[in-house]
Design a protein around this motif. Structure first.
Motif, PDB file in Angstrom:
ATOM      1  N   UNK A 156       6.933 -20.521   6.012  1.00 12.37           N
ATOM      2  CA  UNK A 156       8.142 -20.067   5.340  1.00 12.37           C
ATOM      3  C   UNK A 156       8.268 -18.560   5.234  1.00 12.37           C
ATOM      4  N   UNK A 157       7.222 -17.848   5.621  1.00  8.64           N
ATOM      5  CA  UNK A 157       7.299 -16.383   5.622  1.00  8.64           C
ATOM      6  C   UNK A 157       7.987 -15.867   6.878  1.00  8.64           C
ATOM      7  N   UNK A 158       8.230 -16.736   7.831  1.00  6.11           N
ATOM      8  CA  UNK A 158       8.945 -16.337   9.044  1.00  6.11           C
ATOM      9  C   UNK A 158      10.325 -15.824   8.667  1.00  6.11           C
ATOM     10  N   UNK A 159      10.588 -14.554   9.006  1.00  5.86           N
ATOM     11  CA  UNK A 159      11.828 -13.916   8.581  1.00  5.86           C
ATOM     12  C   UNK A 159      11.881 -12.508   9.148  1.00  5.86           C
ATOM     13  N   UNK A 160      13.025 -11.863   8.950  1.00  3.38           N
ATOM     14  CA  UNK A 160      13.156 -10.437   9.175  1.00  3.38           C
ATOM     15  C   UNK A 160      12.818  -9.750   7.860  1.00  3.38           C
ATOM     16  N   UNK A 161      11.997  -8.703   7.939  1.00  3.86           N
ATOM     17  CA  UNK A 161      11.622  -7.967   6.744  1.00  3.86           C
ATOM     18  C   UNK A 161      12.155  -6.535   6.841  1.00  3.86           C
ATOM     19  N   UNK A 162      12.797  -6.108   5.765  1.00  2.00           N
ATOM     20  CA  UNK A 162      13.369  -4.772   5.707  1.00  2.00           C
ATOM     21  C   UNK A 162      12.713  -3.962   4.600  1.00  2.00           C
ATOM     22  N   UNK A 163      12.344  -2.750   4.944  1.00  2.00           N
ATOM     23  CA  UNK A 163      11.894  -1.774   3.975  1.00  2.00           C
ATOM     24  C   UNK A 163      13.131  -0.986   3.528  1.00  2.00           C
ATOM     25  N   UNK A 164      13.195  -0.613   2.248  1.00  2.00           N
ATOM     26  CA  UNK A 164      14.376   0.087   1.757  1.00  2.00           C
ATOM     27  C   UNK A 164      13.992   1.119   0.712  1.00  2.00           C
ATOM     28  N   UNK A 182       0.875  -1.159   0.000  1.00  2.00           N
ATOM     29  CA  UNK A 182       0.000   0.000   0.000  1.00  2.00           C
ATOM     30  C   UNK A 182       0.920   1.219   0.000  1.00  2.00           C
ATOM     31  N   UNK A 183       1.076   1.811  -1.167  1.00  2.00           N
ATOM     32  CA  UNK A 183       1.991   2.926  -1.367  1.00  2.00           C
ATOM     33  C   UNK A 183       1.205   4.226  -1.301  1.00  2.00           C
ATOM     34  N   UNK A 184       1.463   5.009  -0.274  1.00  2.85           N
ATOM     35  CA  UNK A 184       0.811   6.310  -0.098  1.00  2.85           C
ATOM     36  C   UNK A 184       1.891   7.382  -0.215  1.00  2.85           C
ATOM     37  N   UNK A 185       2.044   7.904  -1.433  1.00  2.00           N
ATOM     38  CA  UNK A 185       3.184   8.795  -1.696  1.00  2.00           C
ATOM     39  C   UNK A 185       3.115  10.077  -0.869  1.00  2.00           C
ATOM     40  N   UNK A 186       1.947  10.680  -0.794  1.00  3.08           N
ATOM     41  CA  UNK A 186       1.828  11.937  -0.063  1.00  3.08           C
ATOM     42  C   UNK A 186       2.128  11.739   1.426  1.00  3.08           C
ATOM     43  N   UNK A 187       1.728  10.619   1.946  1.00  2.00           N
ATOM     44  CA  UNK A 187       1.964  10.318   3.364  1.00  2.00           C
ATOM     45  C   UNK A 187       3.328   9.700   3.589  1.00  2.00           C
ATOM     46  N   UNK A 188       4.049   9.398   2.513  1.00  2.44           N
ATOM     47  CA  UNK A 188       5.353   8.737   2.584  1.00  2.44           C
ATOM     48  C   UNK A 188       5.264   7.459   3.404  1.00  2.44           C
ATOM     49  N   UNK A 189       4.318   6.638   2.996  1.00  2.00           N
ATOM     50  CA  UNK A 189       4.067   5.377   3.671  1.00  2.00           C
ATOM     51  C   UNK A 189       4.121   4.244   2.654  1.00  2.00           C
ATOM     52  N   UNK A 190       4.664   3.113   3.083  1.00  5.30           N
ATOM     53  CA  UNK A 190       4.876   1.989   2.158  1.00  5.30           C
ATOM     54  C   UNK A 190       4.736   0.703   2.959  1.00  5.30           C
ATOM     55  N   UNK A 191       3.528   0.213   3.134  1.00  5.36           N
ATOM     56  CA  UNK A 191       3.310  -0.980   3.953  1.00  5.36           C
ATOM     57  C   UNK A 191       3.254  -2.232   3.084  1.00  5.36           C
ATOM     58  N   UNK A 192       3.611  -3.345   3.693  1.00  4.71           N
ATOM     59  CA  UNK A 192       3.624  -4.650   3.017  1.00  4.71           C
ATOM     60  C   UNK A 192       2.532  -5.527   3.610  1.00  4.71           C
ATOM     61  N   UNK A 193       1.678  -6.047   2.755  1.00  7.01           N
ATOM     62  CA  UNK A 193       0.648  -6.978   3.190  1.00  7.01           C
ATOM     63  C   UNK A 193       0.981  -8.369   2.694  1.00  7.01           C
ATOM     64  N   UNK A 194       0.976  -9.304   3.646  1.00  7.92           N
ATOM     65  CA  UNK A 194       1.210 -10.711   3.317  1.00  7.92           C
ATOM     66  C   UNK A 194      -0.097 -11.456   3.551  1.00  7.92           C
ATOM     67  N   UNK A 195      -0.647 -12.006   2.493  1.00  7.14           N
ATOM     68  CA  UNK A 195      -1.909 -12.745   2.588  1.00  7.14           C
ATOM     69  C   UNK A 195      -1.618 -14.238   2.711  1.00  7.14           C
TER      70      UNK A 195
END
Lengths: 113, 115
Positions: free
Chosen positions: B85-93, B67-80
């Motif tokens: 196997x999704x167990x991990x460290x997640x990094x935003x960059x 969910x990319x909200x450019x004006x709010x400078x927000x970038x969230x990741x949704x995992x459905x």
């Protein structure tokens, strides 16, 4: 399978030692990077290189130097290791402008005692 | 200077559920990319998804979407349909296209998927 290879997975060194961390990529990538990973701090850029014999400082270069004599190899050097350099070190490479197409090595866990 | 902030050090989710990881960033640039990387216990960093700032459409890769909200400078990741196997460290960059290929990373979110 293309890859970035870091020479050691685990390394233990003594304070004051000169330490070399080696990174080799087989993808003919122009760009290579060294990051340091610490809990709660994420990955921080130490040095990077866009070409052979070229280097640029990242955000935390103090206490480190690098060498890139050949395109495929990028070495990180700790001139005099200190305990605060105990960390995970990650090497990465990317083509041209990169655009996020980084390939990472598996990391070297360095402990300085 | 650009910064990336992940305010959730740890999260957990039940298998098959949906989870959202948050990321905010700060920049005065208009020409940039945003990324989510995954680092499983093997320590091998893997690119999950990429978003180009000039594209309004949110990027999607199978069970992963942003969910990319450019004006709010927000970038969230949704995992459905979370998997073990999704167990991990997640990094935003973040990457400023005008500054070559340097990636700036957030602090990371450790995700645990529970059976």
């Amino acid at each position: 399978d293309v890859k970035v290879t870091q020479s050691s997975r685990y390394l233990v060194k003594r304070t004051g030692e000169k330490v070399f961390l080696e990174c080799v990529q087989d993808m003919d990538h122009e760009n290579m990077f060294w990051y340091r990973q610490d809990p709660g701090l994420g990955l921080r850029l130490i040095y990077f290189s866009y070409d052979v014999k070229m280097k640029e400082k990242g955000d935390i270069p103090e206490g480190y130097s690098v060498s890139r004599e050949k395109k495929e190899r990028f070495s990180l050097i700790l001139e005099s290791a200190s305990t605060n350099q105990t960390s995970m070190y990650l090497c990465a490479s990317s083509p041209g402008q990169g655009m996020g197409g980084y390939t990472f090595g598996s990391g070297t866990r360095l402990t300085v005692v | 200077a650009q910064t990336v902030t992940q305010s959730q050090p740890e999260m957990s989710v039940q298998e098959a559920e949906t989870v959202t990881l948050s990321c905010t960033y700060d920049t005065s640039e208009n020409n940039y990319y945003l990324f989510w990387y995954k680092q499983p216990p093997s320590r091998q960093m893997i690119l999950v998804i990429r978003q180009e700032a000039y594209k309004q459409q949110n990027a999607t890769e199978n069970r992963f979407s942003v969910n990319f909200q450019k004006a709010a400078k927000s970038f969230s990741l949704k995992i459905s349909d979370s998997q073990l196997g999704d167990t991990a460290m997640y990094f935003c960059a973040f990457m400023n296209r005008n500054q070559g290929g340097k990636l700036i990373f957030g602090q990371g979110t450790e995700l645990s998927v529970k059976p």
